[in-house]
Design a protein around this motif. Structure first.
Motif, PDB file in Angstrom:
ATOM      1  N   ASP A 157       0.823  -1.204   0.000  1.00 28.35           N
ATOM      2  CA  ASP A 157       0.000   0.000   0.000  1.00 28.35           C
ATOM      3  C   ASP A 157       0.862   1.260   0.000  1.00 28.35           C
ATOM      4  O   ASP A 157       1.985   1.275   0.529  1.00 28.35           O
ATOM      5  N   HIS A 158       0.290   2.321  -0.550  1.00 30.28           N
ATOM      6  CA  HIS A 158       0.860   3.655  -0.439  1.00 30.28           C
ATOM      7  C   HIS A 158       0.320   4.296   0.837  1.00 30.28           C
ATOM      8  O   HIS A 158      -0.823   4.053   1.225  1.00 30.28           O
ATOM      9  N   LEU A 160      -0.662   7.831   2.769  1.00 22.93           N
ATOM     10  CA  LEU A 160      -1.019   9.193   2.392  1.00 22.93           C
ATOM     11  C   LEU A 160      -1.548   9.966   3.595  1.00 22.93           C
ATOM     12  O   LEU A 160      -2.032   9.366   4.562  1.00 22.93           O
ATOM     13  N   THR A 274      -4.006   4.440   3.999  1.00 19.00           N
ATOM     14  CA  THR A 274      -3.243   3.665   3.021  1.00 19.00           C
ATOM     15  C   THR A 274      -4.186   3.205   1.919  1.00 19.00           C
ATOM     16  O   THR A 274      -5.397   3.067   2.126  1.00 19.00           O
ATOM     17  N   ASP A 276      -4.118   1.095  -2.312  1.00 18.41           N
ATOM     18  CA  ASP A 276      -3.338   0.524  -3.406  1.00 18.41           C
ATOM     19  C   ASP A 276      -3.037   1.616  -4.428  1.00 18.41           C
ATOM     20  O   ASP A 276      -3.422   2.780  -4.252  1.00 18.41           O
ATOM     21  N   ALA A 277      -2.361   1.259  -5.511  1.00 21.71           N
ATOM     22  CA  ALA A 277      -1.881   2.276  -6.458  1.00 21.71           C
ATOM     23  C   ALA A 277      -3.023   3.085  -7.056  1.00 21.71           C
ATOM     24  O   ALA A 277      -2.968   4.321  -7.124  1.00 21.71           O
ATOM     25  N   ALA A 280      -4.571   5.282  -4.384  1.00 22.31           N
ATOM     26  CA  ALA A 280      -3.693   6.402  -4.043  1.00 22.31           C
ATOM     27  C   ALA A 280      -3.823   7.517  -5.069  1.00 22.31           C
ATOM     28  O   ALA A 280      -3.811   8.705  -4.710  1.00 22.31           O
ATOM     29  N   GLU A 281      -3.948   7.171  -6.342  1.00 20.75           N
ATOM     30  CA  GLU A 281      -4.111   8.202  -7.372  1.00 20.75           C
ATOM     31  C   GLU A 281      -5.413   8.966  -7.171  1.00 20.75           C
ATOM     32  O   GLU A 281      -5.458  10.200  -7.320  1.00 20.75           O
ATOM     33  N   LYS A 284      -4.930  11.254  -4.141  1.00 26.05           N
ATOM     34  CA  LYS A 284      -4.091  12.409  -4.451  1.00 26.05           C
ATOM     35  C   LYS A 284      -4.850  13.423  -5.307  1.00 26.05           C
ATOM     36  O   LYS A 284      -4.693  14.638  -5.126  1.00 26.05           O
ATOM     37  N   GLU A 290       1.083  11.828  -0.879  1.00 26.55           N
ATOM     38  CA  GLU A 290       1.706  10.527  -0.645  1.00 26.55           C
ATOM     39  C   GLU A 290       3.003  10.728   0.128  1.00 26.55           C
ATOM     40  O   GLU A 290       3.865  11.522  -0.266  1.00 26.55           O
ATOM     41  N   HIS A 293       5.108   4.193   2.189  1.00 21.93           N
ATOM     42  CA  HIS A 293       4.556   2.933   1.711  1.00 21.93           C
ATOM     43  C   HIS A 293       4.549   1.910   2.842  1.00 21.93           C
ATOM     44  O   HIS A 293       5.142   2.120   3.906  1.00 21.93           O
ATOM     45  N   CYS A 294       3.878   0.792   2.606  1.00 19.96           N
ATOM     46  CA  CYS A 294       3.796  -0.312   3.576  1.00 19.96           C
ATOM     47  C   CYS A 294       4.656  -1.479   3.104  1.00 19.96           C
ATOM     48  O   CYS A 294       4.648  -1.834   1.926  1.00 19.96           O
TER      49      CYS A 294
END
Length: 320
Positions: A157-158, A160, A274, A276-277, A280-281, A284, A290, A293-294
């Motif tokens: 995970d990202h 944020l 947190t 996923d990609a 996260a987008e 954001k 961001e 990360h995990c």
């Protein structure tokens, strides 16, 4: 204006108007509130307390103390993707406290009830030999089974955060006489962040739709990242160089503030989450930053700067 300072007069004159005509409050003439969960929703509950001299200064205006108390509870709800619904209030007034102070406190509650569409359902009022103690139990609604948890972070995970970190900590230091060379505008910004945090209710829906784990930052970014890492049984890596800071905070850093204090000071009330990609987008695009990360782990947090791990001894606020 001076009023009758007895318990039931204070309830009738100051707090009954805050309850309005909501069915849940029963006009504040009963000793219970009756709450119903909306069809298709879970009732999400949180409690936060504030003690004079610990969570706010004795010189802080009581209308702003009331607003901060309400906002820190709302912040917990929106970090879980919940829609604020209403609250129960406990006030433990120091003996001899003047009616005018209580009236100022109630006026602050009124302002933020109107702003956040948040109703008083009931509570209790007592006196104490100690400092002013205040507590709210807040209720919100989230779709059944979807209220977020700090335990949902996954490896990969990202990480944020929803806004600037460190302003409130610096605001407290300004009130204590530090950073005299800051501009008046920067001082005012930092003090406002300390006294009147802004719950990120504007981000609740995107968090609900895209985050795996979520919580608000109250004890300090690193301390709360640790809470999330332990609950999720992963390791979080925070890149200090990517943590968002305000212009006022950067000015304080230029005057000698330690940047690591900003991530441990607390009282930020930003959303830490947190995703996923793809999530996260989306986050954001909604205004999140961001910051890390995990990784696989068992509840650790590491902080890096310039690609190197830095040691932080004091991780943040400890309650007991």
């Amino acid at each position: 204006m001076t009023g009758d300072n007895s318990e039931f007069s204070v309830i009738d004159r100051l707090f009954k108007p805050l309850a309005g005509l909501t069915a849940e409050a029963r006009g504040l003439i009963d000793d219970v509130a009756v709450l119903g969960a909306r069809e298709g929703y879970d009732l999400v509950v949180t409690t936060d307390a504030m003690v004079e001299g610990v969570h706010f200064l004795s010189t802080d205006p009581l209308d702003q103390v009331a607003r901060k108390l309400l906002r820190v509870n709302i912040s917990d709800l929106v970090a879980k993707g919940a829609d604020p619904y209403g609250y129960q209030l406990l006030t433990a007034w120091p003996k001899g406290m003047a009616y005018e102070g209580k009236a100022a406190f109630a006026a602050g509650l009124r302002l933020d009830q109107d702003e956040f569409d948040f109703d008083l359902f009931g509570g209790d009022t007592v006196s104490t030999e100690g400092p002013l103690l205040l507590s709210i139990t807040a209720f919100g609604h989230a779709p059944v089974g979807r209220a977020l948890s700090r335990a949902g972070a996954r490896v990969g995970d990202h990480v944020l955060v929803g806004g600037f970190i460190g302003d409130a900590h610096l605001g407290l230091r300004v009130l204590r006489g530090e950073f005299d060379e800051l501009s008046e505008a920067h001082k005012a910004h930092l003090v406002q962040a300390y006294r009147l945090p802004q719950p990120r209710d504007d981000l609740a829906e995107v968090v609900l739709d895209h985050a795996h784990a979520s919580m608000d930052v109250s004890d300090g970014l690193i301390a709360d990242a640790l809470h999330m890492a332990r609950a999720s049984e992963v390791a979080l890596v925070i890149d200090l160089d990517r943590v968002p800071t305000s212009a006022a905070a950067r000015a304080a850093i230029a005057q000698g503030a330690d940047v690591t204090d900003l991530i441990t000071g607390g009282d930020d009330y930003q959303i830490l989450c947190t995703a996923d990609a793809a999530g996260a987008e989306a986050l954001k695009a909604a205004g999140f930053y961001e910051i890390g990360h995990c990784e696989a782990g068992t509840g650790e947090v590491s902080v890096i700067s310039g690609g190197k791990v830095i040691e932080i001894e004091d991780k943040g606020w400890v309650h007991v």
